[in-house]
Design a protein around this motif. Structure first.
Motif: not given
Length: 239
Positions: A101-127
């Motif tokens: 958990l110290a390495r993970t931000r947990v966000f309840l919602g959709t990716v569209e609802e993520l607030t503005d923040e620095p762009p990510y280095d990679a992403a996954t969309l599984i299942g």
């Protein structure tokens, strides 16, 4: 939250969330191997031993993509996104049990609802894609991911593709997979009926490629396949 995301999230209520870990490993032959290869493909794309921020869309349930990737790359940090509270609670419990958990931000919602923040280095969309009805909802989530990635960043997409009814032999084998794991004949018939009514996968690998390219990704490389399931890696276009 869009109506498509709400409808998809409602499918993963408390009862379904509770059985997800066991059911998913039966429904997808090679579940653990697929997640292991996802971590390997990300490490191969990003370079091993480097810091990276990974966006994990649809992380609820087992959080297996985070557990596996975190074990391979100790410098990676994660944002876990899911619109289903019961599924996200399960993921959070798994992450807590593994000290992640110290390495993970947990966000309840959709990716569209993520607030503005620095762009990510990679992403996954599984299942996820096969649970979203229609091409527009699939396009929207892929586009939302693309806008949150650095140019050239890899995206792993994994899920069912091909219309289930169009592949009767694969569908029959999927039923036999459940019987192999101890399901009764009635239970197999119920599961076959549910899969035919409860999801809308892209109808071909070409459809997956088209969705990715329309959302701003380059040509995808498939690296895993199991009956209806496929896994691909593609990079966000540089422009």
């Amino acid at each position: 939250m869009s109506s498509e995301h709400l409808d998809s999230a409602r499918k993963f209520d408390v009862s379904r969330a509770g059985e997800y870990a066991e059911q998913s490993r039966i429904a997808l032959a090679g579940y653990d191997a697929c997640h292991e290869l996802v971590a390997c493909m990300l490490a191969a794309s990003l370079g091993s031993g480097r810091e990276a921020r990974i966006l994990v869309v649809g992380a609820g349930g087992t959080a297996q993509e985070i557990l596996t990737a975190a074990a391979l790359e100790p410098l990676w940090r994660f944002t876990a996104v899911d619109p289903s509270a019961p599924m996200l609670e399960l993921a959070q419990a798994s992450l807590q049990a593994q000290g992640l958990l110290a390495r993970t931000r947990v966000f309840l919602g959709t990716v569209e609802e993520l607030t503005d923040e620095p762009p990510y280095d990679a992403a996954t969309l599984i299942g996820v894609l096969h649970h979203l009805p229609g091409d527009q909802a699939k396009h929207d989530i892929l586009k939302a991911i693309a806008t949150r990635l650095k140019p050239g960043a890899p995206l792993i997409v994994a899920g069912n593709h091909q219309a289930y009814a169009s592949q009767p032999l694969l569908l029959a084998a999927w039923g036999e997979r459940w019987r192999q794991q101890g399901a009764s004949a009635d239970a197999v018939r119920a599961k076959l009926g549910k899969i035919l009514q409860g999801a809308d996968p892209p109808h071909s690998e070409a459809a997956v490629q088209h969705l990715l390219q329309e959302a701003g990704f380059g040509t995808a490389t498939r690296f895993f396949s199991s009956l209806f399931w496929g896994a691909w890696v593609a990079s966000r276009s540089a422009v």
